[in-house]
Design an enzyme around this catalytic site. Structure first.
Site, PDB file in Angstrom:
ATOM      1  N   LYS A   1       0.841  -1.203   0.000  1.00 11.47           N
ATOM      2  CA  LYS A   1       0.000   0.000   0.000  1.00 11.47           C
ATOM      3  C   LYS A   1       0.871   1.246   0.000  1.00 11.47           C
ATOM      4  O   LYS A   1       1.888   1.302   0.713  1.00 11.47           O
ATOM      5  CB  LYS A   1      -0.886  -0.025   1.250  1.00 11.47           C
ATOM      6  CG  LYS A   1      -1.917   1.091   1.328  1.00 11.47           C
ATOM      7  CD  LYS A   1      -2.741   0.959   2.611  1.00 11.47           C
ATOM      8  CE  LYS A   1      -3.830   2.002   2.694  1.00 11.47           C
ATOM      9  NZ  LYS A   1      -4.612   1.897   3.955  1.00 11.47           N
TER      10      LYS A   1
ATOM     11  N   SER B   1      -9.523   1.595   3.306  1.00 11.69           N
ATOM     12  CA  SER B   1      -8.752   2.386   2.382  1.00 11.69           C
ATOM     13  C   SER B   1      -7.711   1.588   1.605  1.00 11.69           C
ATOM     14  O   SER B   1      -7.175   2.085   0.615  1.00 11.69           O
ATOM     15  CB  SER B   1      -8.043   3.504   3.144  1.00 11.69           C
ATOM     16  OG  SER B   1      -7.150   2.950   4.107  1.00 11.69           O
TER      17      SER B   1
ATOM     18  N   SER C   1      -9.438  -0.678   7.556  1.00 19.92           N
ATOM     19  CA  SER C   1      -8.931  -0.615   6.180  1.00 19.92           C
ATOM     20  C   SER C   1      -8.204  -1.834   5.661  1.00 19.92           C
ATOM     21  O   SER C   1      -7.837  -1.869   4.488  1.00 19.92           O
ATOM     22  CB  SER C   1      -8.016   0.586   6.017  1.00 19.92           C
ATOM     23  OG  SER C   1      -8.787   1.743   5.906  1.00 19.92           O
TER      24      SER C   1
HETATM   25  N1  GLN Z   1     -12.737   3.857   6.650  1.00 18.23           N
HETATM   26  C1  GLN Z   1     -12.201   4.369   7.878  1.00 18.23           C
HETATM   27  C2  GLN Z   1     -11.880   5.825   7.732  1.00 18.23           C
HETATM   28  O1  GLN Z   1     -12.253   6.358   6.748  1.00 18.23           O
HETATM   29  C3  GLN Z   1     -10.984   3.569   8.263  1.00 18.23           C
HETATM   30  C4  GLN Z   1      -9.794   3.930   7.487  1.00 18.23           C
HETATM   31  C5  GLN Z   1      -8.598   3.128   7.837  1.00 18.23           C
HETATM   32  O2  GLN Z   1      -8.666   2.121   8.539  1.00 18.23           O
HETATM   33  N2  GLN Z   1      -7.461   3.604   7.408  1.00 18.23           N
HETATM   34  O3  GLN Z   1     -11.302   6.422   8.565  1.00 18.23           O
END
Ligand code: GLN
Length: 481
Positions: free
Chosen positions: A79, A154, A178
């Site tokens: 990532k 994400s 994420s």
């Molecule tokens: N979807 C969550 C957010 O928008 C978690 C994101 C993540 O775990 N990086 O914060």
């Protein structure tokens, strides 16, 4: 050699027995990426020179008859929130579009030392803020199972790369879900280790008390193998725990008879898609058939998790993102004064969701509001931790759905941040509490979309977590075939 049949577990032996070479494997993966990634968008940057150099190193070891390291020849994707020396690292943001880090993240160093081959950097929501990958500053990612749907976020690019066979394993980061949420949407396995289990040196910070690095793979064994080479204390990350790393493979295939599986009623209520419910309940049944004792439990503060997360995460993000000022990192938009330069840079460099979070977080931390928001959220966080302490006094693992619905359509929630935030309703709590969690595929919807089952474990008890996940995976294999 059909690369679709390869796993992290099998490639080392294939290379060792000279059924393929690391270089030929890299060729095959790049061919696949070139043929298929235009329609998916999982990768932001490929690093062919680095990949082939590493492949030649592995092939030379085979040639000399050396003992091969555990991940020899495993093509991986990382990532783009993890730094890679000499290969650009964008965090999915225009503000870092041309940023080349001067060092590698510790996880990248460790995986390469174990013989893994970095194919490239994957697309993600900007600074890991999002649940659909639509907040990428570059382009969205399409779900390999249905291109009209999101892969989750994400870490959407990392999950999609593995699901589409464009890497055997990958790395993501999990701050509120994420890793687990995109794993569920893409039908792969995603593991968030215990907070502190894996070094975050070189992880671009989103919310430091919540950020975790973890692997995606096609199987539970594959993520266990990845974790084995990543885990452990790192002097470069003061939050990495000085806790011995167990052998994650030793008990992976052991019996689960007698283990107590907690099922929290709060995770099976209103808003849960009936197909997801049925698939997860069937998964729990399989564990019961394997001899687990299923115990109904309650996690009474669950309803406060999303608001707590969005106060803590945005507050910490507002502080972490202050460093992108046009002076030290990334892009700069000129201005007549220093302050105008800051404003223009941040205005042009950050996307809408990142700006929203910086504003929310700055507000929550501002004088007069700190006690009412940030401090209060930290108190609720303690209550959530207590819920889990009490639950884990009676059970060994907890099983829930990973997400309330299967993958949604691109654009479906893009204009409604609150609806998007609810996609993480079952995942944020584990981040707030610091316990490990895994998502494994447990079924498919009538439309053919993957459904994920989440298993949560006690702090540093990845061995039990992985053992239960492995048992469930094998019991469900026939259904998923
Ligand atoms: N979807 C969550 C957010 O928008 C978690 C994101 C993540 O775990 N990086 O914060």
């Amino acid at each position: 050699m059909d690369i679709n049949l390869l796993t992290v577990d099998s490639i080392r032996t294939a290379v060792l027995e000279r059924r393929t070479t690391a270089s030929a494997t890299v060729d095959a993966f790049y061919q696949k990426i070139e043929a298929e990634d235009a329609a998916i968008g999982a990768y932001l940057t490929l690093c062919k020179e680095r990949a082939y150099q590493q492949a030649r190193w592995v092939d030379a070891m085979v040639g000399r008859g050396d003992t091969l390291p555990p991940l020899a020849g495993v093509p991986i994707a990382v990532k783009d929130v993890l730094t890679t020396k000499g290969v650009r690292t964008t965090a999915g943001s225009k503000i870092l579009a041309n940023f080349i880090a001067p060092y590698d993240a510790t996880v990248v160093t460790r995986l390469e030392a174990a013989g893994a081959i970095l194919l490239g950097k994957t697309n993600c929501d900007e600074f890991a803020m999002g649940s659909s990958n639509e907040n990428s500053g570059f382009h969205p990612v399409h779900n390999p199972h249905d291109h009209s749907r999101v892969p989750g976020g994400s870490s959407g690019g990392s999950a999609a790369a593995v699901a589409a066979g464009m890497a055997l394993a990958s790395l993501g980061s999990d701050t509120g879900g994420s890793i687990r949420q995109p794993a569920a949407f893409c039908g792969v396995v995603g593991l968030m280790p215990t907070y502190g289990r894996v070094s975050r040196y070189g992880l671009i910070a989103f919310a430091s008390s919540l950020d975790h690095v973890g692997p995606f793979g096609k199987t539970v064994k594959d993520v266990a193998l990845m974790l084995q080479s990543m885990a452990g204390r790192d002097p470069l990350d003061s939050t990495s725990a000085d806790v011995a790393v167990p052998d994650y493979l030793a008990q992976l295939e052991g019996p689960v008879k007698g283990l107590r599986v907690g099922v929290p009623q709060e995770y099976f209520g209103e808003g849960l898609d009936p197909e997801v419910r049925a698939a997860v309940e069937a998964g729990i049944q399989e564990l019961a058939k394997a001899g687990c004792e299923v115990v109904p439990i309650s996690l009474p503060h669950t309803g406060y998790a999303i608001p707590t997360y969005y106060v803590v995460a945005t507050a910490e993000a507002s502080a972490n993102l202050a460093r992108y000022d046009g002076v030290r990192y990334g892009m700069r938009a000129e201005g007549k004064t220093l302050s105008e330069m800051y404003c223009r840079t941040r205005d042009a460099g950050f996307g809408t969701e990142v700006k929203r979070r910086i504003m929310l977080g700055t507000y929550a931390l501002s004088a007069g509001y700190y006690d009412a928001y940030y401090l209060k959220a930290q108190r609720v966080r303690s209550l959530l931790a207590r819920d889990f302490d009490q639950a884990f006094a009676a059970v060994d693992v907890i099983v829930t759905p990973t997400t309330p619905t299967p993958a949604f359509k691109l654009g479906e929630k893009a204009d409604d941040p609150l609806a998007m935030y609810l996609a993480d309703i079952f995942t944020v709590t584990a981040d707030l509490v610091g316990i490990p969690g895994i998502s494994i595929p447990c079924g498919k919807s009538q439309e053919g979309l993957p459904i994920g089952m989440q298993i949560l474990g006690k702090h540093f008890d990845e061995p039990t977590l992985l053992r239960v996940a492995h048992a469930a995976e094998h019991a469900l294999a026939a259904k998923l075939a």
